[in-house]
Design a protein around this motif. Sequence first.
Motif, PDB file in Angstrom:
ATOM      1  N   GLY A  20       0.780  -1.234   0.000  1.00  0.00           N
ATOM      2  CA  GLY A  20       0.000   0.000   0.000  1.00  0.00           C
ATOM      3  C   GLY A  20       0.808   1.278   0.000  1.00  0.00           C
ATOM      4  O   GLY A  20       0.269   2.364   0.246  1.00  0.00           O
ATOM      5  N   PHE A  21       2.100   1.201  -0.306  1.00  0.00           N
ATOM      6  CA  PHE A  21       2.964   2.390  -0.257  1.00  0.00           C
ATOM      7  C   PHE A  21       2.511   3.441  -1.273  1.00  0.00           C
ATOM      8  O   PHE A  21       2.214   3.140  -2.427  1.00  0.00           O
ATOM      9  CB  PHE A  21       4.412   1.992  -0.546  1.00  0.00           C
ATOM     10  N   ILE A  22       2.475   4.717  -0.818  1.00  0.00           N
ATOM     11  CA  ILE A  22       2.214   5.859  -1.694  1.00  0.00           C
ATOM     12  C   ILE A  22       3.359   6.854  -1.498  1.00  0.00           C
ATOM     13  O   ILE A  22       3.674   7.246  -0.378  1.00  0.00           O
ATOM     14  CB  ILE A  22       0.866   6.541  -1.373  1.00  0.00           C
ATOM     15  N   ALA A  23       3.987   7.253  -2.593  1.00  0.00           N
ATOM     16  CA  ALA A  23       5.135   8.159  -2.518  1.00  0.00           C
ATOM     17  C   ALA A  23       4.734   9.492  -1.911  1.00  0.00           C
ATOM     18  O   ALA A  23       3.669  10.033  -2.225  1.00  0.00           O
ATOM     19  CB  ALA A  23       5.727   8.377  -3.907  1.00  0.00           C
ATOM     20  N   GLY A  24       5.607  10.022  -1.055  1.00  0.00           N
ATOM     21  CA  GLY A  24       5.342  11.316  -0.453  1.00  0.00           C
ATOM     22  C   GLY A  24       6.468  12.302  -0.656  1.00  0.00           C
ATOM     23  O   GLY A  24       6.354  13.474  -0.317  1.00  0.00           O
ATOM     24  N   ARG A  25       7.581  11.819  -1.223  1.00  0.00           N
ATOM     25  CA  ARG A  25       8.749  12.672  -1.466  1.00  0.00           C
ATOM     26  C   ARG A  25       9.091  12.649  -2.953  1.00  0.00           C
ATOM     27  O   ARG A  25       8.853  11.665  -3.646  1.00  0.00           O
ATOM     28  CB  ARG A  25       9.949  12.179  -0.651  1.00  0.00           C
TER      29      ARG A  25
END
Length: 809
Positions: A275-280
């Motif tokens: 479920g990872f969503i990029a934030g950087r």
Amino acid sequence: MRIVIVGGGIAAVYIANTLMESAPESEILIVSDEKHPPYDRIHLCKLVEDCKCVDSIELELHSKVKLELDQKIISIDPAQKRVFSEHAAFHYDKLILATGSVPKTLFDISGIQNAATFRSQKDCEAIAKGMVGKNVIIVGAGPIALELLDTLMRSDAPQSITLLVRKNYLYSEVISREGLELIRGIFEADSRVSIRFGDQIVDKEVEGNVITKVLTKQGEIDNPFIIFGVGIDPNIPYARDLLECDKGILVDERMRTSDENIYCVGEAAQLRAGGFIAGRVKECTIQADVAIANLLGTESKIFKEEVSIDGLKVGSFLFADVTATDFNPKDPENETILITHGDRIDQYIVNNDRLKRFIGINTNIDLLALKRLIETDAPIDAAYLYSNRLMSEYGKLVCSCEGVHELELVEIIKENAVTSFAELKEHSKAGRTCGRCKQDICAIISATPVDPTEAARLKQERLDAATAAELTKVRARIDKYNSLHPKNQLNPENFHEALESFEMSREFNRWVSMITASMHLHPQFEGVVEEGVTQLNKIPIIWLELSDCTGNSEAFIKTSHPKVDDLILKYISLDYHELLMAASGDQSESALESILHNDSGKYVLIVEGAVPLGMDGKFLRIGPKGETGVDLLRRVAKNAAAVIAVGSCAYDGGVVAAAPNPTGAVGVAEALDRSDIINLPGCPTNPINIVGTLLQYIMFEEFPKLDSKNRPEWAYGFRVHDNCERRGHYDADEFVREWGDEGAKKGWCLFEMGCKGPYADLNCSLVKFNEGTSWPVQAGHGCFACGQGKIAFDQYANNRKLPEGENEH
């Protein structure tokens, strides 16, 4: 291959620029819902200070990337490979979604004058205008809210600034109490600033479209201007009904969605596993590299999280953050090691003797060394952190993506007399991966003293050296041809005598300048281009005519009033040309066999016309032995140094292969089953494109850079529509509606009359015909995209307007 990228941010530009480097033959289109060209959202704070300086944070985009602005995508048709905005449809072969995120608000602010988010240039304009004389309320405690607070403090416009923080921390829940107090003290040193922990909006009073009062858990604020910085959601409404989605668009580890032709990266993408969503931004660019590698098939690459180096873009203090991929802020095994000295705080978070996170305020620790320490996952002793401060001898880390420190940059700037960010590109990639540090780098360049005279001298010296080296190589290649002894005994003197006899010396000089520019060479190359022309007869050339109208040959064999192109092409060593040598009978066949034997591997084969394959090729027989066209082609092409297919018929069959194609005609590449054929389609091909291609071969010992259809980019890298003299009328909606109408008399656009310029990739509108005199559209006849091959004859020429659904940009 046409690759469409949906999005207008850093990820979209990074993908487009990388694709242009990795697959320059591809057509790259960015479709953005912004009215401005892509800009750096990381530095939006700069626009709050000066909302008119959007150009200063505009992202560098490759010149060949096409850009469609103000086009908000509303749906996708994966079956037909199209994306739709409210106004247009865009066809793709591969689609990359990089639509980022949308900001959250605590209530609906549409139509409210004194409430905004902080996500776009439009938001910055609203904030800059709306905060004047207001009690500004920033809702949120994360990086966006803190960077905005730092920016507003530098402005006299707000009457007061209140940061509403629902919980009891700033930036991150793991920040130390000492760090929190230091940051709070720095901000609240401005008497207008108040940070209220444990507070939030509970109600509001509204009159019309203005919020007149805000009620919070701790009090009331009159005359407010509210800015929300409370988080983001993936921006994917256009995809929810068409692709598998959760919070974001679900992708595999190769960044591929549920459709094999659609990829998604950045804040809009969510990994199925975990479920990872990029934030950087760095995470977004890593995902972009993975998507590009798999899309192009260059390598099988998967996305893996990396140790991140992040921070705050604030002027009041330095803030750095290094985080392990498996860091869990709620893990009870976490231990904090705090080292303080004045206003410097180094906070290490260790778990089972492994460093998992570092937060530094005004720190001078080497962040890259900490990153490596985390990556090795080696056990560390707390005493090591106290006694072995990992100081950087090169100053603070400026670019974490490329690992470049401040003093390293200063050294590069001084040594190379760098005076701008653009000039730095030749010496360092700093600031060009995610762009977060670009403004810092520009400030360092501005602050580093450089002698402008010395900078100009070094720049010119590098340019002159590069040009001289290339010219030396070219002249060496031309000298090589001087040593050859073709059967054609013409020499440079003959050529210049011919120029003088026809009084064409001036025309020739102009022609040399024109073709040098057309080939995208510097004017300094004009001398070697002229030398190259006088050596063209050194290349043995066989010209085969198959199923054709001899139109390409006709384009240069007229003798009554020869043009420069005619003279040059006559001057070329045409050792065998079926049309010109037809009267020679058997002697011409002997000449062909002699070339094949004596110049094996040296001659260039030019093929004009389609290749009939029907009835085993018997639709075309050539010569006294009745050899089929396809057998002759295969025999002659076998030992050619290069094969050039001239004209649309030789490209893919052209008009000869038009439906129903009774002879089974195909192009040269298909007949030979080869992918290395140089294609020069056109009906006829402009002689300039033939000569230019041969010149490239003799000057550089290689053929020019080719597109995905094996056509020289210098000649076919332009859309006829984009360089047409009638383009302005197209944009102004001024069309010829009937032949002879007022629009026709005024030279308006011929699109409504069937012109296919928007679908044609060719340089007709740039180089024209008859010594640059004119071309079909200038003469009043629409382009039918002859250079696109048989589709021009099967479809384009037969339909004034293409069928519904074919009008993609």
